[in-house]
Design an enzyme around this catalytic site. Structure first.
Site, PDB file in Angstrom:
ATOM      1  N   HIS A   1       0.658  -1.480   0.018  1.00 58.04           N
ATOM      2  CA  HIS A   1      -0.077   0.255  -0.426  1.00 58.04           C
ATOM      3  C   HIS A   1       0.923   1.127  -0.191  1.00 58.04           C
ATOM      4  O   HIS A   1       0.656   2.051  -0.922  1.00 58.04           O
ATOM      5  CB  HIS A   1      -0.593  -0.201   1.096  1.00 58.04           C
ATOM      6  CG  HIS A   1      -1.961  -0.908   1.314  1.00 58.04           C
ATOM      7  ND1 HIS A   1      -2.750  -1.329   2.311  1.00 58.04           N
ATOM      8  CD2 HIS A   1      -2.411  -2.182   0.258  1.00 58.04           C
ATOM      9  CE1 HIS A   1      -3.449  -2.384   2.150  1.00 58.04           C
ATOM     10  NE2 HIS A   1      -3.886  -2.749   1.111  1.00 58.04           N
TER      11      HIS A   1
ATOM     12  N   LYS B   1      -2.922  -9.634   4.853  1.00 58.52           N
ATOM     13  CA  LYS B   1      -3.096  -9.266   3.995  1.00 58.52           C
ATOM     14  C   LYS B   1      -1.560  -8.598   3.397  1.00 58.52           C
ATOM     15  O   LYS B   1      -0.640  -8.120   2.879  1.00 58.52           O
ATOM     16  CB  LYS B   1      -3.797  -8.542   3.325  1.00 58.52           C
ATOM     17  CG  LYS B   1      -4.920  -9.751   3.122  1.00 58.52           C
ATOM     18  CD  LYS B   1      -6.205  -9.316   2.257  1.00 58.52           C
ATOM     19  CE  LYS B   1      -7.216  -9.201   3.327  1.00 58.52           C
ATOM     20  NZ  LYS B   1      -7.708  -9.946   4.090  1.00 58.52           N
ATOM     21  N   PHE B   2      -0.370  -8.295   4.659  1.00 63.19           N
ATOM     22  CA  PHE B   2       0.286  -7.434   4.460  1.00 63.19           C
ATOM     23  C   PHE B   2       0.681  -6.513   4.636  1.00 63.19           C
ATOM     24  O   PHE B   2       1.514  -5.694   2.932  1.00 63.19           O
ATOM     25  CB  PHE B   2       1.483  -8.202   3.390  1.00 63.19           C
ATOM     26  CG  PHE B   2       1.744  -9.882   4.198  1.00 63.19           C
ATOM     27  CD1 PHE B   2       2.018 -10.328   5.727  1.00 63.19           C
ATOM     28  CD2 PHE B   2       1.095 -11.055   3.123  1.00 63.19           C
ATOM     29  CE1 PHE B   2       1.114 -11.988   6.244  1.00 63.19           C
ATOM     30  CE2 PHE B   2       1.046 -12.296   4.238  1.00 63.19           C
ATOM     31  CZ  PHE B   2       1.045 -12.775   5.024  1.00 63.19           C
ATOM     32  N   CYS B   3      -0.708  -5.413   4.358  1.00 66.99           N
ATOM     33  CA  CYS B   3      -0.716  -3.568   3.245  1.00 66.99           C
ATOM     34  C   CYS B   3      -0.682  -4.326   1.875  1.00 66.99           C
ATOM     35  O   CYS B   3      -0.097  -3.162   0.928  1.00 66.99           O
ATOM     36  CB  CYS B   3       0.579  -2.912   4.511  1.00 66.99           C
ATOM     37  SG  CYS B   3      -0.113  -3.102   5.589  1.00 66.99           S
ATOM     38  N   ALA B   4      -1.343  -5.250   1.748  1.00 71.44           N
ATOM     39  CA  ALA B   4      -0.944  -5.537  -0.250  1.00 71.44           C
ATOM     40  C   ALA B   4      -2.108  -6.282  -0.753  1.00 71.44           C
ATOM     41  O   ALA B   4      -1.856  -6.920  -0.952  1.00 71.44           O
ATOM     42  CB  ALA B   4       0.296  -6.500  -0.956  1.00 71.44           C
TER      43      ALA B   4
END
Ligand SMILES: Cc1ncc(COP(=O)(O)O)c(C=O)c1O
Length: 428
Positions: free
Chosen positions: A140, A376-379
């Site tokens: 992100h 979601k690992f900032c993705a």
């Protein structure tokens, strides 16, 4: 491209690490002897497998900060000796970072808080009307800061990434910027940044490379790769003192609105302010994070002094062991965009049938003393694509994965403990 290194056996903090294959000593990390409680109250050695989120502090980084503290003072505006010394250390840190990424002599090196801060800084300096081209695979921090962007679907293979960027850039008039992550924070896979830089330049565009997950694992040479900008974070580079960096071409940064408005960014103030043209003072208003910059530079020095060949070799040994161990467990699936054989850094994300990612991560922590990341690992768009799921935010743990990531200080025992813990869990 060449590389970075890791330990196969972890020395306790304060002891000397084994020599690297290069004959040089690999530095130790703080906390290598950390013990954590597990169910039943037992203490076990912590298996930190969460380096992609934040890496532990290297001993030479901690030592550099400790050495700078007694003379710590204001930078740039103090006449006192301590102020001059601290200023020299801060500016030396800039040179060190410049050399670490192989920047051109006239590139700006601006200290920021982290990668997110660096991408946002650049976003505020884009010439009017700039269109950004960005893949849906981005973190992100590199996906969101842009006012006007064209989003590209996750490419099916690396050549498709280059083709899609080519086509998108060809259709854009005016200033354009291609933004791409060098190593995915979800799959660890390496992106073809040299080819993408070439395509960008053929269309008169510039390229920003998000190197947050690359620089802890591989050597980066901005000049050789012909990149316009790179951004990364100290806390992922064994320097968790709150500094990151944006390095790259001066002109957009010299023309852009000062990132923060205040003392240091301004040459003189009357009815209006006359801002510095040099990007560094222009975008570093207020008292900077001097210790963060010193720490970041110390990490760069430590990695360079260790040498990348041995680091990469050891990382590749451990990550291969981790991946084949997980692959041998029924119901465990590794996330990958470009297939098993595509080169990657020390990051593996996976799912386990019958368990949510949160359940797996909680069991690993509470029963085995293993730290991983889940979510979601900032993705979000990328993880949804990999999992084949529809919308779902951070709290939707049905559409999430577990991520294990390694670096300096990771050991074979940590890797084997994770594999056996996941095996135990899925066969319960
Ligand atoms: C590829 C990538 N880019 C950007 C970021 C953001 O880094 P920071 O949180 O330090 O700003 C991360 C953090 O996970 C990342 O993995």
């Amino acid at each position: 491209m060449s590389t970075l290194t890791i330990f196969s056996s972890t020395p306790a903090a304060g002891t000397t690490a084994p020599p690297a294959a290069t004959g040089r000593t690999i530095p130790a990390v703080l906390g290598a002897d950390l013990e954590v409680p597990v169910k039943g109250g037992r203490l076990v050695g912590y298996a930190n497998l969460d380096y992609a989120a934040s890496a532990p502090c290297l001993e030479p980084v901690s030592a550099a900060v400790a050495a700078a503290l007694p003379a710590y003072s204001s930078v740039h505006r103090g006449a006192g000796y301590a102020s001059q010394l601290t200023t020299a250390r801060y500016e030396q840190a800039r040179h060190t970072v410049r050399a670490f990424v192989g920047a051109r002599p006239d590139d700006a090196v601006i200290f920021t808080r982290n990668t997110t801060d660096a991408t946002n800084l650049l976003a505020g300096c884009l010439p009017a009307g700039t269109t950004t081209v960005v893949f849906d695979t981005e973190h992100h921090a590199s996906l969101l800061p842009w006012q006007r962007s064209v989003r590209l679907a996750p490419p099916a293979f690396p050549g498709e990434a280059v083709r899609a960027a080519d086509e998108a850039l060809a259709g854009i008039d005016g200033p354009k910027l291609l933004v791409v992550t060098a190593a995915s924070n979800v799959t660890g896979e390496l992106w073809p940044i040299a080819a993408l830089a070439h395509i960008a330049h053929r269309h008169g565009a510039r390229i920003l490379v998000d190197a947050a997950q690359l620089v802890p694992h591989r050597r980066l040479n901005l000049t050789a790769l012909d990149l316009d900008y790179v951004a990364f974070s100290g806390h992922k580079l064994y320097a968790p003192f709150g500094a990151g960096v944006l390095v790259g071409r001066r002109d957009w940064l010299a023309d852009g609105e000062p990132y923060l408005k205040g003392g240091g960014a301004v040459r003189s103030v009357g009815e209006s302010a006359e801002w510095h043209d040099d990007p560094e003072p222009r975008h570093e208003a207020g008292t900077p994070n001097v210790l963060g910059a010193i720490a970041l530079a110390a990490a760069c020095d430590a990695l360079t002094a260790t040498g990348w060949t041995a680091l990469v070799r050891e990382e590749e040994r451990l990550i291969a062991r981790l991946r084949s161990g997980l692959a041998s467990i029924d119901g465990v699936r590794e996330l990958s965009l470009w297939g098993d054989d595509h080169p990657r850094v020390g990051i593996v994300s996976f799912t386990a049938d019958g368990y949510s990612a949160r359940e797996v991560a909680e069991v690993l922590s509470s029963e085995y003393g293993i730290g991983v990341r889940d979510g979601k690992f900032c993705a979000h768009p990328f993880v949804r694509h990999l999992l084949g799921t529809a919308d779902g935010g951070c709290e939707d743990d049905t559409a999430s994965a577990v991520r294990a990531s390694i670096g300096i200080g990771s050991t074979q025992e940590h890797v084997d403990r994770l594999i056996e813990a996941v095996r135990d869990l899925v066969t319960r």
